[in-house]
Design an enzyme around this catalytic site. Structure first.
Site, short mmCIF file in Angstrom:
data_model
loop_
_atom_site.label_atom_id
_atom_site.label_comp_id
_atom_site.label_asym_id
_atom_site.label_seq_id
_atom_site.Cartn_x
_atom_site.Cartn_y
_atom_site.Cartn_z
N HIS A 267 -4.35 -3.31 6.75
CA HIS A 267 -4.34 -3.52 5.19
C HIS A 267 -5.65 -4.04 4.89
O HIS A 267 -6.05 -5.31 4.62
CB HIS A 267 -3.39 -4.69 5.21
CG HIS A 267 -3.24 -5.14 3.60
ND1 HIS A 267 -2.88 -4.51 2.43
CD2 HIS A 267 -3.71 -6.41 3.01
CE1 HIS A 267 -2.93 -5.03 1.36
NE2 HIS A 267 -3.64 -6.49 1.47
N ASP B 182 0.65 -1.09 -0.06
CA ASP B 182 -0.16 0.15 0.10
C ASP B 182 0.94 1.25 -0.02
O ASP B 182 0.68 2.26 -0.58
CB ASP B 182 -1.03 -0.06 1.25
CG ASP B 182 -1.92 -1.45 1.43
OD1 ASP B 182 -2.38 -1.76 0.34
OD2 ASP B 182 -1.55 -2.04 2.30
P1 NAX Z 1 -2.25 -18.09 -3.84
O1 NAX Z 1 -3.47 -18.95 -3.65
O2 NAX Z 1 -1.59 -18.11 -5.18
O3 NAX Z 1 -0.87 -19.08 -3.16
C1 NAX Z 1 -1.21 -19.34 -1.84
C2 NAX Z 1 -0.47 -20.55 -1.46
O4 NAX Z 1 -0.36 -20.66 -0.02
C3 NAX Z 1 -0.96 -21.70 -2.04
O5 NAX Z 1 -0.18 -22.52 -2.70
C4 NAX Z 1 -1.56 -22.68 -1.02
O6 NAX Z 1 -1.46 -23.84 -1.07
C5 NAX Z 1 -0.66 -22.08 0.34
N1 NAX Z 1 -1.04 -22.33 1.53
C6 NAX Z 1 -2.41 -22.19 2.10
N2 NAX Z 1 -2.61 -22.46 3.28
C7 NAX Z 1 -1.30 -22.88 3.72
C8 NAX Z 1 -0.76 -23.20 4.92
N3 NAX Z 1 -1.48 -23.60 6.00
N4 NAX Z 1 0.81 -23.26 4.92
C9 NAX Z 1 1.50 -23.38 3.79
N5 NAX Z 1 0.81 -22.94 2.54
C10 NAX Z 1 -0.40 -22.58 2.72
O7 NAX Z 1 -2.52 -16.81 -3.14
P2 NAX Z 1 -1.27 -15.48 -3.61
O8 NAX Z 1 -1.72 -14.90 -4.43
O9 NAX Z 1 0.24 -16.13 -3.50
O10 NAX Z 1 -1.69 -14.63 -2.03
C11 NAX Z 1 -1.19 -15.08 -0.97
C12 NAX Z 1 -1.63 -14.29 0.21
O11 NAX Z 1 -1.08 -12.88 0.31
C13 NAX Z 1 -3.24 -14.33 0.15
O12 NAX Z 1 -3.77 -14.41 1.41
C14 NAX Z 1 -3.44 -12.98 -0.40
O13 NAX Z 1 -4.84 -12.24 0.13
C15 NAX Z 1 -2.34 -12.18 0.19
N6 NAX Z 1 -1.98 -10.72 -0.29
C16 NAX Z 1 -1.55 -9.88 0.68
C17 NAX Z 1 -1.22 -8.56 0.34
C18 NAX Z 1 -0.70 -7.61 1.18
O14 NAX Z 1 -0.48 -6.56 0.86
N7 NAX Z 1 -0.67 -7.93 2.54
C19 NAX Z 1 -1.27 -8.22 -1.15
C20 NAX Z 1 -1.43 -9.40 -2.15
C21 NAX Z 1 -2.15 -10.42 -1.62
O15 NAX Z 1 -3.60 -10.17 -2.13
#
Ligand code: NAX
Length: 327
Positions: A187, A159
């Site tokens: 966030h 952000d």
């Molecule tokens: P993806 O769904 O592409 O990847 C997430 C990965 O995490 C998957 O491979 C899944 O298998 C794995 N996962 C789920 N539970 C798990 C666990 N208990 N232990 C280990 N791995 C696990 O999501 P992606 O686009 O990479 O985003 C990841 C996270 O970042 C999401 O929660 C998303 O909302 C968050 N974000 C946060 C942002 C921020 O500024 N704070 C911005 C970007 C993003 O939206």
């Protein structure tokens, strides 16, 4: 060459992980002289996809990458880690209420908090990127009472970087000319991008942009940028989120530049009226691996009202996870 650093990354088979792992292995986080050992955690059903990512990491032949270990067990992945980047989280599925999302992530971040306490190195520092990032960090910290609170942080750097980019575009300046941007609060859509203390090549930003532009364009554009990216790309921000995660961790470990600050979600010390213990975004400086909140800034009336609303949202999230027995 110094000794290698163990960096744990969760969600390594996801889209942020795909960008993040290569940036870490290339030296963008720890610097060009520090070898890295990656320790990647995934869920069992994503381990095969993760193997493909590991093959690509090998194929990049990155000189700083000493080793890659993968696991679907949190304590194994976090063993000896100095830095844990908690990216993996449960996304909101169809028909899932916010309470369901908090509960699903609560289980993940409780387990990971415990595993960090049991297995990580004494110098562990944690950055939560997975959403709802602020409350996930709060949950993980609560599950790890032996790790100092200030070692748990959440990502609002994306952000912050979006705010820098919008102000640079509006003023025709370079991002590198901007100092002292701030993002306050959660966030989420209630976040508060605040340029009232920012300077652009030494001139106060408030002398260069109209108040109406700040209210009608700057704040909503930054706060809604995630949704705009989804609309354009068909999936959520990935490379920019990875880049911001690197920026956050790098500045924490290696320090913020003299005369500038950054935005990090950290455990509130009560500064600016944010209730103690909430994980909220503040302007911070970092030195010697520690952050400190920039104190004593005058808050513009508009900004103060928006910060109150965002902090109210964080309090409501904390109340919900308290009810669920997670904190
Ligand atoms: P993806 O769904 O592409 O990847 C997430 C990965 O995490 C998957 O491979 C899944 O298998 C794995 N996962 C789920 N539970 C798990 C666990 N208990 N232990 C280990 N791995 C696990 O999501 P992606 O686009 O990479 O985003 C990841 C996270 O970042 C999401 O929660 C998303 O909302 C968050 N974000 C946060 C942002 C921020 O500024 N704070 C911005 C970007 C993003 O939206």
């Amino acid at each position: 060459m110094t000794s290698p650093v163990d960096v744990a990354v969760t969600g390594g088979a996801g889209q942020i992980g795909y960008a993040l792992l290569f940036r870490i292995a290339a030296g963008d986080l720890l610097g060009p002289d520090v070898p890295v050992r990656l320790r990647i955690l995934e869920v069992p059903q994503a381990m095969q996809a993760l193997e493909g990512v590991v093959m690509e990491l090998q194929d990049a032949a990155l000189p700083l990458l000493e080793d890659v270990e993968t696991s679907d067990d949190a304590a194994t992945a976090f063993s000896g880690a100095s830095l844990a980047l908690l990216v993996g989280a449960r996304p909101r599925g169809p028909g899932m209420e916010r309470g369901d999302l908090l509960a699903a992530n609560g289980a993940i971040f409780t387990e990971q908090g415990r595993a960090l306490q049991d297995a990580a190195g004494d110098d562990i520092r944690i950055v939560v990127t997975g959403n709802p990032a602020n409350t996930n960090a709060l949950i993980a910290a609560s599950a790890a009472p032996d790790i100092p609170r200030e070692r748990f942080t959440a990502l609002t750097r994306l952000d912050h970087n979006r705010a820098l980019a919008q102000l640079a575009a509006r003023t025709g300046a370079r991002v590198a000319d901007i100092r002292r941007m701030t993002v306050w609060g959660n966030h989420s859509a209630t976040q508060v991008p605040d340029l009232t203390h920012a300077t652009v090549a030494g001139t106060p930003a408030t002398e260069l942009v109209e108040r109406s532009w700040v209210r009608e364009s700057f704040v909503p554009t930054v706060a809604q940028r995630g949704a705009a990216i989804i609309a354009a790309r068909g999936s959520s921000s990935a490379a920019s989120a990875a880049s911001a995660t690197i920026d956050h961790a790098r500045d924490w470990l290696r320090g913020t530049p003299e005369g500038d600050w950054t935005s990090m979600s950290v455990v509130s010390t009560g500064a600016y009226g944010v209730p103690e213990g909430l994980v909220s975004s503040f302007p911070v400086t970092c030195a010697d691996g520690a952050w400190s909140i920039v104190e004593g800034l005058e808050l513009d009336a508009d900004v103060a009202a928006q910060v109150r609303a965002s902090v109210d949202e964080l309090e409501a999230e904390r109340a919900q996870v308290r009810e669920l027995g997670l904190v």
